[in-house]
Design a protein around this motif. Structure first.
Motif, PDB file in Angstrom:
ATOM      1  N   TRP A 365     -15.782 -23.103 -12.588  1.00  0.00           N
ATOM      2  CA  TRP A 365     -17.156 -22.999 -12.101  1.00  0.00           C
ATOM      3  C   TRP A 365     -17.245 -22.233 -10.789  1.00  0.00           C
ATOM      4  O   TRP A 365     -18.280 -21.616 -10.493  1.00  0.00           O
ATOM      5  N   THR A 366     -16.170 -22.230 -10.006  1.00  0.00           N
ATOM      6  CA  THR A 366     -16.165 -21.421  -8.793  1.00  0.00           C
ATOM      7  C   THR A 366     -16.123 -19.935  -9.154  1.00  0.00           C
ATOM      8  O   THR A 366     -16.850 -19.118  -8.569  1.00  0.00           O
ATOM      9  N   ARG A 367     -15.300 -19.577 -10.114  1.00  0.00           N
ATOM     10  CA  ARG A 367     -15.157 -18.180 -10.531  1.00  0.00           C
ATOM     11  C   ARG A 367     -16.444 -17.611 -11.134  1.00  0.00           C
ATOM     12  O   ARG A 367     -16.787 -16.454 -10.914  1.00  0.00           O
ATOM     13  N   CYS A 368     -17.148 -18.432 -11.913  1.00  0.00           N
ATOM     14  CA  CYS A 368     -18.312 -17.888 -12.626  1.00  0.00           C
ATOM     15  C   CYS A 368     -19.638 -18.220 -11.942  1.00  0.00           C
ATOM     16  O   CYS A 368     -20.697 -17.965 -12.496  1.00  0.00           O
ATOM     17  N   LEU A 374     -23.237 -23.800 -12.578  1.00  0.00           N
ATOM     18  CA  LEU A 374     -22.911 -25.188 -12.925  1.00  0.00           C
ATOM     19  C   LEU A 374     -23.635 -25.664 -14.178  1.00  0.00           C
ATOM     20  O   LEU A 374     -24.428 -26.620 -14.154  1.00  0.00           O
ATOM     21  N   ALA A 375     -23.345 -25.060 -15.295  1.00  0.00           N
ATOM     22  CA  ALA A 375     -24.065 -25.338 -16.534  1.00  0.00           C
ATOM     23  C   ALA A 375     -23.411 -26.458 -17.329  1.00  0.00           C
ATOM     24  O   ALA A 375     -22.514 -27.160 -16.857  1.00  0.00           O
ATOM     25  N   GLN A 376     -23.843 -26.602 -18.560  1.00  0.00           N
ATOM     26  CA  GLN A 376     -23.538 -27.795 -19.361  1.00  0.00           C
ATOM     27  C   GLN A 376     -22.129 -27.809 -19.940  1.00  0.00           C
ATOM     28  O   GLN A 376     -21.542 -28.866 -20.117  1.00  0.00           O
ATOM     29  N   GLU A 377     -21.542 -26.619 -20.206  1.00  0.00           N
ATOM     30  CA  GLU A 377     -20.281 -26.622 -20.942  1.00  0.00           C
ATOM     31  C   GLU A 377     -19.474 -25.350 -20.677  1.00  0.00           C
ATOM     32  O   GLU A 377     -20.015 -24.329 -20.241  1.00  0.00           O
ATOM     33  N   LEU A 378     -18.157 -25.462 -20.959  1.00  0.00           N
ATOM     34  CA  LEU A 378     -17.219 -24.359 -20.809  1.00  0.00           C
ATOM     35  C   LEU A 378     -16.504 -24.095 -22.123  1.00  0.00           C
ATOM     36  O   LEU A 378     -16.255 -25.020 -22.907  1.00  0.00           O
ATOM     37  N   ASP A 379     -16.129 -22.850 -22.340  1.00  0.00           N
ATOM     38  CA  ASP A 379     -15.238 -22.536 -23.446  1.00  0.00           C
ATOM     39  C   ASP A 379     -13.876 -23.153 -23.122  1.00  0.00           C
ATOM     40  O   ASP A 379     -13.315 -22.892 -22.046  1.00  0.00           O
ATOM     41  N   PRO A 380     -13.319 -23.967 -24.000  1.00  0.00           N
ATOM     42  CA  PRO A 380     -12.084 -24.679 -23.673  1.00  0.00           C
ATOM     43  C   PRO A 380     -10.861 -23.778 -23.539  1.00  0.00           C
ATOM     44  O   PRO A 380      -9.855 -24.186 -22.948  1.00  0.00           O
TER      45      PRO A 380
END
Length: 413
Positions: A365-368, A374-380
């Motif tokens: 989340w720091t990188r993007c 600070l959204a709901q989900e990340l690509d694992p």
């Protein structure tokens, strides 16, 4: 490692945003609540833990009480808690449409959160109210969601689990809500049309149910009712036994949802984590099973221990390949799952692994941050966010927690 200066800057922005945007009153109400994000027009039952967790971070328990009371005050005469309560100003509606009863979507035991609030705040006056409400809620499940007489809670609609767009919902007549032809959402006590698989015994819902009965036992003890406490524990033991007997597959060493025909629905879902999060697994009694689940699944990089843990469905599961591009509990690593890790990883002696989870999420989340807030989900696998709900409460809270845990920022209180 995330850049320390960037983490501190983002953490400061998060704290300011929470205080100025996410903490506020619904139209016509005087007590402030902790709101999810601008995408969501109210508070869902699955997000009650946000308020409890914020209380732990800051030492201010008032928002937690307000949120718990919001749902208790919306409880029906039959004991059903609302699945959400919306703000009229944000939802653009009025009256009964603002309080939903079309799914359960509890996800973390509400009774356990009530007990944690009492113990954390010292507000013992809240205890009788919570005990009465949660006893009625438990009874609602027994009278409305055990229609096949298997002694376990049943999933009627996909939104019961909060796992939108998950492969575990395939074949269900209502993977969302049960919606009538006129557009009316049916009450969660009503069984949807025949589909050959519903009602389904859902692993996560029964872990929550177990935790509810254990929490009621704890409440009863604190209220000086040892006989009632013993009865609640006996009920919880029965739920655990049935869950193990019906949902556990020894060959796969996995707990699966089970359909109306007693057939296991073999999707490797993150529901496996609920056995830890709701303390169904006893650290001594179940130590061999715990080790097996952790080794074969939870910390398996081909399943849940991905570069950015934990995906909502194991990345090796065939259903994860057909995921939607956003808001998909069929693939992405969810902010809700990360935040809920605070409820089990340290308790089961997994602090080293938890530090790594916290570092990975903090780094991603720091990188993007400049592209997606600070959204709901990340690509694992890549750590890239889906286009789903910026400034998401659970993600913001986990970012603050991870930053504090890893020493990037000082303690928040």
């Amino acid at each position: 490692m995330a850049d320390t200066r960037s983490v501190r800057k983002i953490a400061s922005i998060i704290r300011e945003r929470i205080q100025n945007v996410h903490v506020g009153c619904f139209e016509g109400m005087e007590k402030p609540l902790f709101l999810i994000s601008s995408t969501y027009p109210g508070v869902w039952l699955e997000h009650v833990y946000d308020s409890l967790f914020y209380a732990r971070l800051t030492g201010d328990w008032s928002l937690a009480k307000n949120t718990l009371s919001l749902f208790i005050d919306g409880q029906t005469d039959k004991g059903q808690l609302p699945c959400y309560v919306w703000d009229p100003a944000r939802a653009g509606g009025s009256g009964e449409n603002l309080v939903g009863y079309s799914q359960t979507q509890e996800c973390v035991s509400f009774a356990e959160l009530c007990l944690e609030y009492v113990r954390g705040s010292g507000d013992r006056e809240f205890l009788p109210k919570a005990y009465a409400a949660c006893s009625s809620w438990e009874n609602w499940y027994r009278t409305s969601r055990m229609t096949t007489n298997r002694g376990l809670v049943e999933m009627f609609v996909g939104y019961d689990t909060g796992h939108d767009n998950s492969g575990r919902l395939l074949g269900m007549a209502c993977p969302g809500n049960y919606v009538r032809e006129d557009g009316t959402r049916e009450n969660a006590a009503v069984l949807p049309p025949e589909d050959g698989v519903t009602p389904i015994l859902a692993v996560d819902m029964n872990c929550n149910f177990y935790a509810t009965e254990m929490a009621l036992a704890g409440m009863a003890e604190e209220l000086g009712k040892p006989d009632e406490a013993a009865l609640w524990r006996e009920k919880a033991r029965d739920v655990k036994k049935r869950l193990f007997d019906v949902c556990y597959d020894e060959k796969d060493a996995f707990f699966y949802d089970v359909d109306k025909n007693n057939e296991k629905r073999r999707v490797l879902s993150s529901t496996i984590l609920h056995l830890f999060l709701e303390k169904v697994l006893d650290k001594e009694e179940d130590q061999d099973l715990i080790r097996t689940l952790l080794d074969r699944h939870v910390f398996n990089p081909k399943e849940f221990w991905t570069a950015y843990p934990f995906p909502a469905v194991a990345v090796s599961d065939p259903t994860s390949k057909e995921h939607t591009p956003a808001n998909s509990w069929g693939y992405f690593s969810e902010g809700l799952i990360a935040l809920r890790a605070t409820r089990w990883m340290d308790d089961y002696g997994l602090s080293k692994e938890f530090d790594l989870l916290a570092e990975r999420w903090l780094d991603a989340w720091t990188r993007c941050y400049d592209d997606m807030k600070l959204a709901q989900e990340l690509d694992p696998m890549t750590g890239l966010p889906s286009p789903s709900s910026e400034w998401y409460s659970s993600t913001m809270l986990f970012y603050l927690y991870a930053a504090e845990r890893l020493g990037y920022i000082p303690a928040l209180h």
